[in-house]
Scaffold this active site. Sequence first.
Site, short mmCIF file in Angstrom:
data_model
loop_
_atom_site.label_atom_id
_atom_site.label_comp_id
_atom_site.label_asym_id
_atom_site.label_seq_id
_atom_site.Cartn_x
_atom_site.Cartn_y
_atom_site.Cartn_z
N ASN A 25 -82.74 -133.00 -49.62
CA ASN A 25 -82.26 -133.14 -48.24
C ASN A 25 -83.37 -132.67 -47.32
O ASN A 25 -83.62 -131.47 -47.20
CB ASN A 25 -80.98 -132.31 -48.06
CG ASN A 25 -80.50 -132.34 -46.61
OD1 ASN A 25 -80.99 -133.12 -45.79
ND2 ASN A 25 -79.53 -131.49 -46.30
N LYS A 75 -83.52 -132.85 -44.14
CA LYS A 75 -83.04 -132.37 -42.83
C LYS A 75 -83.90 -132.98 -41.70
O LYS A 75 -84.30 -134.14 -41.83
CB LYS A 75 -83.02 -130.85 -42.81
CG LYS A 75 -82.26 -130.29 -44.03
CD LYS A 75 -82.01 -128.81 -43.98
CE LYS A 75 -81.27 -128.39 -45.25
NZ LYS A 75 -80.89 -126.99 -45.25
N HIS A 119 -72.21 -131.26 -44.58
CA HIS A 119 -73.21 -130.20 -44.71
C HIS A 119 -72.86 -129.07 -43.74
O HIS A 119 -72.43 -129.31 -42.61
CB HIS A 119 -74.61 -130.75 -44.43
CG HIS A 119 -75.69 -129.79 -44.88
ND1 HIS A 119 -76.00 -128.67 -44.17
CD2 HIS A 119 -76.46 -129.79 -45.99
CE1 HIS A 119 -76.95 -128.00 -44.82
NE2 HIS A 119 -77.23 -128.65 -45.93
N GLU A 129 -74.63 -127.28 -41.93
CA GLU A 129 -75.33 -127.33 -40.63
C GLU A 129 -74.58 -128.26 -39.67
O GLU A 129 -74.51 -128.00 -38.47
CB GLU A 129 -76.78 -127.78 -40.85
CG GLU A 129 -77.60 -126.66 -41.48
CD GLU A 129 -78.73 -127.11 -42.39
OE1 GLU A 129 -79.13 -128.28 -42.33
OE2 GLU A 129 -79.19 -126.26 -43.18
N GLU A 178 -72.71 -125.44 -51.65
CA GLU A 178 -73.84 -124.79 -51.00
C GLU A 178 -73.36 -123.55 -50.24
O GLU A 178 -72.88 -123.68 -49.10
CB GLU A 178 -74.52 -125.74 -50.01
CG GLU A 178 -75.05 -127.02 -50.64
CD GLU A 178 -76.13 -127.65 -49.78
OE1 GLU A 178 -77.24 -127.82 -50.28
OE2 GLU A 178 -75.87 -127.93 -48.60
#
Length: 264
Positions: A13, A15, A106, A108, A179
């Site tokens: 990932n 990002k 996710h 975030e 995660e």
Amino acid sequence: MSVSTIVPWVIGNWKMNPATADVQKWAQQFNQCLQLAPIAQQQCNIAVAPTYLSLISLKENFTGYNRTVHVVAQDVSRFPGTGAYTGDISAQLLQDAHVSYVLVGHSERRELLGDDTQILCAKIKHALDAGLTVVYCVGESLAQRENGEAEAVVLQQVKDIVPVVSADQWEDRIIIAYEPIWAIGTGKTASADDAQAMHAKIREGLKQITAASDRVAILYGGSVKPENAADFAACPDINGALVGGASLSATSFYKIAASFAGKK
Ligand code: 13P
């Protein structure tokens, strides 16, 4: 079928990194690694989630490889089809562009970008309807872990998507990525034992939801590096890794994939 027969997934990932020129360099380096020491398809699934800017060019790069490397969208619109949704990209547009995988949930996006359960469920529903496979991220915060709530939080996050995932979609259209938020980008990892314990709980939770619980891939994410990948790969319920920072280096990412490939 036992969980040990799940072909692992190693997914990078990226990002909000890196610039286009770096993407080309990364693709060349990763190809060199695969040429020097191939990782067979049946040993490990490999995928990368770049920004939308390089999703298609990276996919084209991967067509010249000696094995399949998938691309994954980092997000998808909560709205289906086409229409007046400035800035959004729908599941159908991804499917039209032959992008078959998408990250949803996710931390975030949950914490910084407003993705609540209702939005996540809408994204997952449209992604599944369009034929995409969803990598669904779950994970507790440090405070939740310290309060002894980690397990309940994570299992609830899994249950949250039950209304939009049909029984038959759990097996091959949903990949779960555990995660723990406190391990993301911090250099702190869950110990392999703690991660395995949570993965086993998730699998137990899945038993109440689907007959395919032993066939659902559950990945670990949070400061996975070449140095610790083999420890995670050795755990029976850890079926791969979702890798952030270390996936920006082609050689580091290759080493992580090689560790999981060696598991089989
Ligand atoms: P790091 O590997 O940088 O901790 O990031 C993990 C992650 O968020 C992957 O989605």
